[in-house]
Scaffold this motif. Structure first.
Motif, PDB file in Angstrom:
ATOM      1  N   LEU A  84      56.491  62.878  16.300  1.00 28.71           N
ATOM      2  CA  LEU A  84      56.351  61.547  15.708  1.00 28.71           C
ATOM      3  C   LEU A  84      54.893  61.195  15.473  1.00 28.71           C
ATOM      4  O   LEU A  84      54.540  60.581  14.464  1.00 28.71           O
ATOM      5  CB  LEU A  84      57.003  60.499  16.619  1.00 28.71           C
ATOM      6  CG  LEU A  84      58.534  60.489  16.662  1.00 28.71           C
ATOM      7  CD1 LEU A  84      59.010  59.470  17.692  1.00 28.71           C
ATOM      8  CD2 LEU A  84      59.111  60.168  15.293  1.00 28.71           C
ATOM      9  N   ALA A  85      54.029  61.595  16.401  1.00 27.35           N
ATOM     10  CA  ALA A  85      52.594  61.309  16.256  1.00 27.35           C
ATOM     11  C   ALA A  85      52.009  62.011  15.040  1.00 27.35           C
ATOM     12  O   ALA A  85      51.139  61.469  14.347  1.00 27.35           O
ATOM     13  CB  ALA A  85      51.847  61.722  17.523  1.00 27.35           C
ATOM     14  N   ASP A  86      52.480  63.237  14.760  1.00 25.77           N
ATOM     15  CA  ASP A  86      52.006  63.953  13.571  1.00 25.77           C
ATOM     16  C   ASP A  86      52.374  63.202  12.291  1.00 25.77           C
ATOM     17  O   ASP A  86      51.668  63.291  11.284  1.00 25.77           O
ATOM     18  CB  ASP A  86      52.611  65.360  13.524  1.00 25.77           C
ATOM     19  CG  ASP A  86      51.772  66.369  14.303  1.00 25.77           C
ATOM     20  OD1 ASP A  86      50.587  66.076  14.547  1.00 25.77           O
ATOM     21  OD2 ASP A  86      52.304  67.426  14.663  1.00 25.77           O
ATOM     22  N   ARG A  87      53.467  62.465  12.339  1.00 25.17           N
ATOM     23  CA  ARG A  87      53.927  61.760  11.155  1.00 25.17           C
ATOM     24  C   ARG A  87      53.373  60.334  11.080  1.00 25.17           C
ATOM     25  O   ARG A  87      53.028  59.844  10.013  1.00 25.17           O
ATOM     26  CB  ARG A  87      55.468  61.725  11.141  1.00 25.17           C
ATOM     27  CG  ARG A  87      56.085  63.076  10.804  1.00 25.17           C
ATOM     28  CD  ARG A  87      57.493  63.221  11.337  1.00 25.17           C
ATOM     29  NE  ARG A  87      58.139  64.423  10.835  1.00 25.17           N
ATOM     30  CZ  ARG A  87      57.863  65.650  11.240  1.00 25.17           C
ATOM     31  NH1 ARG A  87      56.941  65.858  12.151  1.00 25.17           N
ATOM     32  NH2 ARG A  87      58.497  66.693  10.719  1.00 25.17           N
ATOM     33  N   TRP A  88      53.285  59.671  12.225  1.00 21.35           N
ATOM     34  CA  TRP A  88      52.882  58.265  12.249  1.00 21.35           C
ATOM     35  C   TRP A  88      51.363  58.090  12.242  1.00 21.35           C
ATOM     36  O   TRP A  88      50.838  57.107  11.753  1.00 21.35           O
ATOM     37  CB  TRP A  88      53.483  57.599  13.491  1.00 21.35           C
ATOM     38  CG  TRP A  88      53.326  56.117  13.506  1.00 21.35           C
ATOM     39  CD1 TRP A  88      53.676  55.237  12.530  1.00 21.35           C
ATOM     40  CD2 TRP A  88      52.752  55.319  14.550  1.00 21.35           C
ATOM     41  NE1 TRP A  88      53.375  53.948  12.897  1.00 21.35           N
ATOM     42  CE2 TRP A  88      52.808  53.975  14.141  1.00 21.35           C
ATOM     43  CE3 TRP A  88      52.215  55.615  15.804  1.00 21.35           C
ATOM     44  CZ2 TRP A  88      52.335  52.930  14.936  1.00 21.35           C
ATOM     45  CZ3 TRP A  88      51.758  54.576  16.598  1.00 21.35           C
ATOM     46  CH2 TRP A  88      51.816  53.258  16.155  1.00 21.35           C
ATOM     47  N   GLY A  89      50.656  59.091  12.779  1.00 18.78           N
ATOM     48  CA  GLY A  89      49.200  59.017  12.887  1.00 18.78           C
ATOM     49  C   GLY A  89      48.767  59.247  14.318  1.00 18.78           C
ATOM     50  O   GLY A  89      49.212  58.555  15.243  1.00 18.78           O
ATOM     51  N   ARG A  90      47.903  60.253  14.522  1.00 16.26           N
ATOM     52  CA  ARG A  90      47.531  60.639  15.879  1.00 16.26           C
ATOM     53  C   ARG A  90      46.705  59.564  16.584  1.00 16.26           C
ATOM     54  O   ARG A  90      46.895  59.322  17.783  1.00 16.26           O
ATOM     55  CB  ARG A  90      46.768  61.967  15.842  1.00 16.26           C
ATOM     56  CG  ARG A  90      47.653  63.147  15.436  1.00 16.26           C
ATOM     57  CD  ARG A  90      46.865  64.416  15.220  1.00 16.26           C
ATOM     58  NE  ARG A  90      47.745  65.524  14.825  1.00 16.26           N
ATOM     59  CZ  ARG A  90      47.312  66.708  14.417  1.00 16.26           C
ATOM     60  NH1 ARG A  90      46.007  66.944  14.339  1.00 16.26           N
ATOM     61  NH2 ARG A  90      48.168  67.643  14.072  1.00 16.26           N
ATOM     62  N   LYS A  92      46.607  56.228  16.057  1.00 14.33           N
ATOM     63  CA  LYS A  92      47.458  55.086  16.411  1.00 14.33           C
ATOM     64  C   LYS A  92      48.360  55.427  17.590  1.00 14.33           C
ATOM     65  O   LYS A  92      48.598  54.585  18.473  1.00 14.33           O
ATOM     66  CB  LYS A  92      48.299  54.660  15.196  1.00 14.33           C
ATOM     67  CG  LYS A  92      47.502  54.005  14.084  1.00 14.33           C
ATOM     68  CD  LYS A  92      48.408  53.448  13.010  1.00 14.33           C
ATOM     69  CE  LYS A  92      49.108  54.560  12.236  1.00 14.33           C
ATOM     70  NZ  LYS A  92      49.916  54.021  11.104  1.00 14.33           N
ATOM     71  N   SER A  93      48.858  56.645  17.618  1.00 17.62           N
ATOM     72  CA  SER A  93      49.731  57.063  18.709  1.00 17.62           C
ATOM     73  C   SER A  93      48.981  57.100  20.034  1.00 17.62           C
ATOM     74  O   SER A  93      49.502  56.682  21.079  1.00 17.62           O
ATOM     75  CB  SER A  93      50.322  58.449  18.403  1.00 17.62           C
ATOM     76  OG  SER A  93      51.095  58.421  17.220  1.00 17.62           O
ATOM     77  N   GLU A 203      41.371  57.218  11.884  1.00 14.28           N
ATOM     78  CA  GLU A 203      41.740  58.373  11.055  1.00 14.28           C
ATOM     79  C   GLU A 203      40.757  58.545   9.899  1.00 14.28           C
ATOM     80  O   GLU A 203      40.401  59.664   9.521  1.00 14.28           O
ATOM     81  CB  GLU A 203      43.161  58.188  10.506  1.00 14.28           C
ATOM     82  CG  GLU A 203      44.252  58.070  11.552  1.00 14.28           C
ATOM     83  CD  GLU A 203      44.651  59.412  12.134  1.00 14.28           C
ATOM     84  OE1 GLU A 203      44.027  60.433  11.779  1.00 14.28           O
ATOM     85  OE2 GLU A 203      45.589  59.433  12.951  1.00 14.28           O
ATOM     86  N   MET A 223      54.825  66.175   7.114  1.00 16.36           N
ATOM     87  CA  MET A 223      55.844  65.249   6.634  1.00 16.36           C
ATOM     88  C   MET A 223      57.093  65.962   6.120  1.00 16.36           C
ATOM     89  O   MET A 223      58.193  65.468   6.264  1.00 16.36           O
ATOM     90  CB  MET A 223      55.271  64.387   5.505  1.00 16.36           C
ATOM     91  CG  MET A 223      54.200  63.394   5.962  1.00 16.36           C
ATOM     92  SD  MET A 223      54.823  62.205   7.161  1.00 16.36           S
ATOM     93  CE  MET A 223      56.013  61.342   6.152  1.00 16.36           C
TER      94      MET A 223
END
Length: 440
Positions: A84-90, A92-93, A203, A223
């Motif tokens: 999920l972090a790879d998709r949502w943004g590292r 922010k995660s 990012e 993605m």
């Protein structure tokens, strides 16, 4: 100097901008700082084991469960949360995870019984679940590939240093203000670091440090890669499976000893809880120093030979096995403590080599997921069962008897690494050929 093989070029930092490399080190420092907070929140518990045992009348099994539940949550959730972090943004995660484990640590401070403490500790584990894999993926993406073992070892050594600080500071605070204040201090530090990280790291600012081709591939492949393709990339060779499994087995030693050394020193050396926590913290510090030295040594030794990473991992595991096997069969005294220190120096020495192996055997676009898989193996095979299994055995044959069995874990890890070494050269060539074919 002619290399026998070319390591992946992921993370080559631009040499044209003088401020890029400086910012990379700032990001590294802050990311390691959060890892310190992570392990301070996790290991402060071990410093107050004797106080919790006295306050609530807990058994060694219950005490071990409070430690192991964190690693269990990490082991169960690290993979899905890393994906999920790879998709949502590292970035922010990372901020969300650090905020969660800090608030959960505050929950430990206000717990009124074992059940509440166990629940709060579970949320500490949920917050920490994907941090190791996502954090190291961020670090490796902005540094040269030739530093992978060193950076992985240095990053993961932050866990040892955080444990030192958690045990030493937590023990000191608990001795003066009580165990609730010890948890509160760790929570406050974590919240401050979250605010700093949120302000400094974004990012957008990381993008110039990453090769444009790799960052584009990471974004697009992250993605649209199917689950089947992801699994194929993560488990494509026998050697990478051995890297996962060997790393997990060898980390059972530091996990068990970090949890139980304060109690060992309290029971067998007659140290007060606060002094025992500080004494145990010294051994944890030795573990962290060993991780850094072993990682750097691995990069130097393996510079011109592709399979020497495996050889160093095997040697470190065998050294740990030998020193600790001798140590826990000796009477209490300076020589026993010296041998425990020698064993602890090598107890996590294979961390750097293992991380480098995983990075070299997986494509850059799934590095967070690859390190999540490594973290999963580390937790389910080593970190999660270590404290509670040691506690269960200790309830039956005594803590010393339980600790005498712990050194056999790195012996098993050495065997697994030896199997991986046999296949590494051919597997690395195979992975390189597949990458070349995919890039056409």
């Amino acid at each position: 100097m002619l290399m026998q093989h070319a390591e992946p070029a992921t993370g080559e930092v631009s040499k044209t901008k003088g401020d890029v490399r400086a910012y990379a080190w700032v990001v590294f420092a802050l990311t390691v700082g959060l890892l310190l907070s992570d392990y301070m929140s996790r290991q402060v518990l071990n410093a107050v084991f004797p106080l919790l045992k006295l306050t609530w009348g807990l058994s060694d099994t219950q005490l071990g469960s409070l430690s192991s539940v964190v690693a269990l949550m990490v082991g169960v959730l690290t993979f899905p949360l890393s994906v999920l972090a790879d998709r949502w943004g590292r970035v922010k995660s990372i901020i969300l995870m650090a905020a969660m484990w800090s608030l959960a640590t505050l929950g430990c401070a206000i717990s009124t019984n074992y059940g509440e403490m166990l629940l709060a500790r579970a949320f500490v584990g949920i917050g920490e679940a994907a941090y190791g894999s996502v954090g190291i993926a961020v670090v490796l993406s902005i540094f040269p590939a030739r530093l992978r073992a060193t950076l992985t070892a240095a990053f993961m050594a932050g866990g040892a240093f955080g444990s030192v600080m958690g045990m030493a500071i937590g023990g000191a605070v608990a001795a003066q203000l009580g165990w609730r204040s010890a948890f509160g201090a760790m929570a406050a530090l974590g919240i401050v670091l979250v605010i700093v990280y949120r302000t400094v790291v974004t990012e957008k600012r990381l993008a110039p440090l990453q090769p444009s081709s790799d960052s584009a591939k990471t974004a697009s492949l992250g993605m649209r890669m199917s689950f089947r393709a992801l699994m194929k990339g993560l488990f494509s060779t026998r050697s990478i499976v051995c890297a996962y499994v060997g790393s997990g087995f060898h980390l059972l030693v530091p996990a068990a000893l970090w949890a139980w050394l304060p109690s060992f020193l309290n029971r067998y050396y007659g140290m007060a809880p606060g002094k025992a926590a500080v004494g145990a913290a010294v051994f944890v510090l030795v573990t962290g120093l060993g991780m850094v030295v072993c990682g750097s040594l691995t990069d130097r030794i393996s510079r011109n030979a592709r399979d020497r990473k495996w050889l160093t991992a095997i040697v470190f595991c065998l050294a740990c096995f030998t020193f600790l096997l001798l140590a826990f069969r000796m009477p209490a005294g300076p020589l026993q403590l010296a041998l425990i220190g020698a064993g602890m120096f090598f107890s996590a020495g294979a961390t750097g080599p293992s991380g480098a192996m995983v990075a070299n055997l997986t494509p850059p676009s799934i590095h967070a997921s690859a390190f999540a898989t490594l973290t999963l193996a580390n937790n389910l095979l080593g970190l999660a069962p270590a404290a509670i299994l040691t506690g269960i055995v200790a309830d039956r044959i005594g803590l010393l008897g339980a600790l005498q069995l712990v050194p056999f874990a790195p012996l098993l890890a050495a065997i697994v690494f030896a199997i991986g070494k046999r296949h590494y050269t051919s597997d690395l060539d195979r992975v390189a050929a597949l990458r070349e074919e995919a890039s056409r």
